[in-house]
Design an enzyme around this catalytic site. Sequence first.
Site, PDB file in Angstrom:
ATOM      1  N   HIS A  57     -41.328 -34.366 -24.222  1.00  0.00           N
ATOM      2  CA  HIS A  57     -39.721 -34.780 -24.125  1.00  0.00           C
ATOM      3  C   HIS A  57     -39.497 -36.161 -24.528  1.00  0.00           C
ATOM      4  CE1 HIS A  57     -39.393 -31.189 -21.559  1.00  0.00           C
ATOM      5  NE2 HIS A  57     -40.626 -31.362 -20.919  1.00  0.00           N
ATOM      6  N   TYR A 106     -32.394 -40.494 -26.685  1.00  0.00           N
ATOM      7  CA  TYR A 106     -32.760 -39.794 -27.564  1.00  0.00           C
ATOM      8  C   TYR A 106     -33.323 -40.711 -28.915  1.00  0.00           C
ATOM      9  CZ  TYR A 106     -31.560 -36.002 -24.702  1.00  0.00           C
ATOM     10  OH  TYR A 106     -31.388 -35.341 -23.798  1.00  0.00           O
ATOM     11  N   ASN A 131     -41.410 -28.937 -27.355  1.00  0.00           N
ATOM     12  CA  ASN A 131     -40.279 -29.535 -26.534  1.00  0.00           C
ATOM     13  C   ASN A 131     -39.456 -28.503 -26.254  1.00  0.00           C
ATOM     14  OD1 ASN A 131     -37.888 -30.687 -25.276  1.00  0.00           O
ATOM     15  ND2 ASN A 131     -38.087 -32.419 -26.910  1.00  0.00           N
TER      16      ASN A 131
END
Length: 168
Positions: free
Chosen positions: A122, A45, A96
């Site tokens: 994403h 992330y 997302n």
Amino acid sequence: MTHTDTPGTPETEGTPGTEDGRRLRFALLNGLNMTNLGRRDRNIYGSIASLQALEDLITEVGDAIGVDVTAFHSNHEGDLVDFLEANPDMDGYLINPGGLWAFGDPTRIALEETGRPFVEVHFANIFATGHLSTFTQSCDATVMGLRHHGYVGAVVALAASVRAAARN
């Protein structure tokens, strides 16, 4: 005021968003588990500190290219559908879906029914895990694996695409 796009160059702040002089309006939708940004695996992330930081970043980028961004998040699919139905005046959408990527048909159908373009974003490349997203079959584009940078690319590309379609 005349407007000219220079290929490969982001438009500057104050540039009209459409041929009729108004700014474009995009919704940035974030689904399930996105409130965990900043606490999730940095290898997947990245360094974005929070969902709010992501929303602020995309709002700032949007402003710089003549797009007003309305951010909305929910961990409940019905809320995302309600948002789409209550905001029919958007020119495009970034989504997302978070945990909805595998089973979010009601949200996908609601996006389709807007008749507006949408880009699925994403942080990670979910296809690398062998999974497919229900949104990919309907979206205009998919951006995966570029962490929060993918959102930046998606908002710029969607704006350019909407403007090009308006000129044709």
